[in-house]
Scaffold this motif. Structure first.
Motif, short mmCIF file in Angstrom:
data_model
loop_
_atom_site.label_atom_id
_atom_site.label_comp_id
_atom_site.label_asym_id
_atom_site.label_seq_id
_atom_site.Cartn_x
_atom_site.Cartn_y
_atom_site.Cartn_z
N CYS A 221 0.83 -1.21 0.00
CA CYS A 221 0.00 0.00 0.00
C CYS A 221 0.86 1.25 0.00
O CYS A 221 0.56 2.24 -0.68
CB CYS A 221 -0.93 0.01 1.21
SG CYS A 221 -2.23 -1.24 1.15
N GLU A 222 1.95 1.22 0.76
CA GLU A 222 2.87 2.36 0.81
C GLU A 222 3.48 2.62 -0.57
O GLU A 222 3.54 3.76 -1.04
CB GLU A 222 3.97 2.09 1.83
CG GLU A 222 4.95 3.24 2.01
CD GLU A 222 6.03 2.92 3.03
OE1 GLU A 222 6.72 3.87 3.45
OE2 GLU A 222 6.20 1.73 3.39
N PHE A 223 3.92 1.56 -1.23
CA PHE A 223 4.52 1.71 -2.55
C PHE A 223 3.51 2.22 -3.57
O PHE A 223 3.83 3.07 -4.41
CB PHE A 223 5.11 0.38 -3.02
CG PHE A 223 6.45 0.05 -2.43
CD1 PHE A 223 7.33 1.05 -2.04
CD2 PHE A 223 6.85 -1.27 -2.28
CE1 PHE A 223 8.57 0.76 -1.50
CE2 PHE A 223 8.09 -1.58 -1.73
CZ PHE A 223 8.95 -0.57 -1.34
N VAL A 224 2.28 1.72 -3.51
CA VAL A 224 1.24 2.18 -4.44
C VAL A 224 0.95 3.66 -4.21
O VAL A 224 0.83 4.44 -5.17
CB VAL A 224 -0.05 1.34 -4.27
CG1 VAL A 224 -1.21 1.99 -5.03
CG2 VAL A 224 0.18 -0.09 -4.74
N THR B 74 10.58 2.10 3.62
CA THR B 74 10.52 3.55 3.79
C THR B 74 11.84 4.19 3.39
O THR B 74 11.87 5.28 2.81
CB THR B 74 10.18 3.88 5.26
OG1 THR B 74 8.99 3.19 5.64
CG2 THR B 74 9.95 5.38 5.46
N ASP B 75 12.91 3.51 3.67
CA ASP B 75 14.25 3.95 3.27
C ASP B 75 14.36 4.02 1.75
O ASP B 75 14.87 4.99 1.18
CB ASP B 75 15.27 2.95 3.84
CG ASP B 75 16.70 3.46 3.76
OD1 ASP B 75 16.89 4.62 3.39
OD2 ASP B 75 17.62 2.69 4.07
N ILE B 76 13.89 2.98 1.08
CA ILE B 76 13.95 2.93 -0.39
C ILE B 76 13.20 4.10 -1.01
O ILE B 76 13.65 4.72 -1.97
CB ILE B 76 13.39 1.58 -0.90
CG1 ILE B 76 14.36 0.45 -0.57
CG2 ILE B 76 13.14 1.63 -2.41
CD1 ILE B 76 13.79 -0.94 -0.79
N ILE B 77 12.03 4.41 -0.45
CA ILE B 77 11.24 5.52 -0.98
C ILE B 77 11.99 6.83 -0.84
O ILE B 77 12.00 7.67 -1.74
CB ILE B 77 9.87 5.58 -0.29
CG1 ILE B 77 9.02 4.37 -0.72
CG2 ILE B 77 9.14 6.88 -0.61
CD1 ILE B 77 7.75 4.21 0.06
#
Length: 200
Positions: free
Chosen positions: A32-35, A185-188
């Motif tokens: 959901c975060e990635f979307v 979250t780091d990747i984002i």
């Protein structure tokens, strides 16, 4: 006092093949975060395509130092939490706790750095109404900060459970779920950083 040592490559017990790290619930949350951020990044590209000059000029006004500091804090915290998982897998509970505390301390530096960055921005006349670039910048970075704060709350919860003996070398899915979310979250942030502080 037990010295903190970096986990060696041969130390961790090999996890079972095909096992999902953490649990399925955390991966629903990560998806959901990635979307959500894929939608926000689409907004970024649409705005940049329509206002290229605003994005070029806006990036020059941001503090690259602040962006770099936040990047280093996120990467270091992620590394410490990964070390916490690795040491717990081999039964080194005390070291795992110390790594997790270190990860929490460094993670808390993120909202502090963000607060100082915003104060610097406002002192230089940079706010949400300063143009389309800054509107998009504030929206994406504030959204990321919200997700990071959820992660920090997660670290506190996992730390409390860890102190209470809730995890062991045989059962550490909660700690692993936290690490998975924090890495996501780091990747984002590693995408946000170049979009606003480097490439714009």
């Amino acid at each position: 006092m037990t010295a903190i040592t970096f986990p060696t490559p041969e130390a961790p017990t090999a996890p079972s093949v095909g096992r999902i790290p953490g649990n399925k619930g955390i991966w629903v949350g990560i998806t959901c975060e990635f979307v959500e951020f894929m939608v926000l990044f689409t907004v970024y590209f649409v705005a940049r395509a329509h206002f290229p000059e605003a994005f070029e000029q806006g990036a020059e006004r941001l503090s690259r130092t602040a962006g770099t500091v936040i990047t280093l804090l996120m990467l270091t915290s992620s590394f410490f939490i990964a070390c916490s998982v690795t040491t717990l897998r081999t039964g080194r509970r005390r070291q795992s706790l110390l790594w997790l505390v270190a990860g929490l301390v460094v993670a808390l530096g993120y909202p502090v750095a963000k607060f100082l960055e915003i104060r610097w921005n406002l002192a230089h006349g940079i706010n949400g109404s300063s143009g389309i670039f800054f509107t998009v910048y504030y929206y994406l970075t504030f959204n990321h900060l919200v997700h990071a704060m959820w992660g920090i709350l997660g670290i506190l919860w996992v730390l409390a459970r860890h102190l209470a003996g809730g995890y062991s070398a045989e059962e550490y899915s909660g700690l692993e779920a936290l690490a998975s979310y924090w890495h996501a979250t780091d990747i984002i942030w590693l995408v946000i950083f170049p979009f606003f502080y480097v490439l714009a």
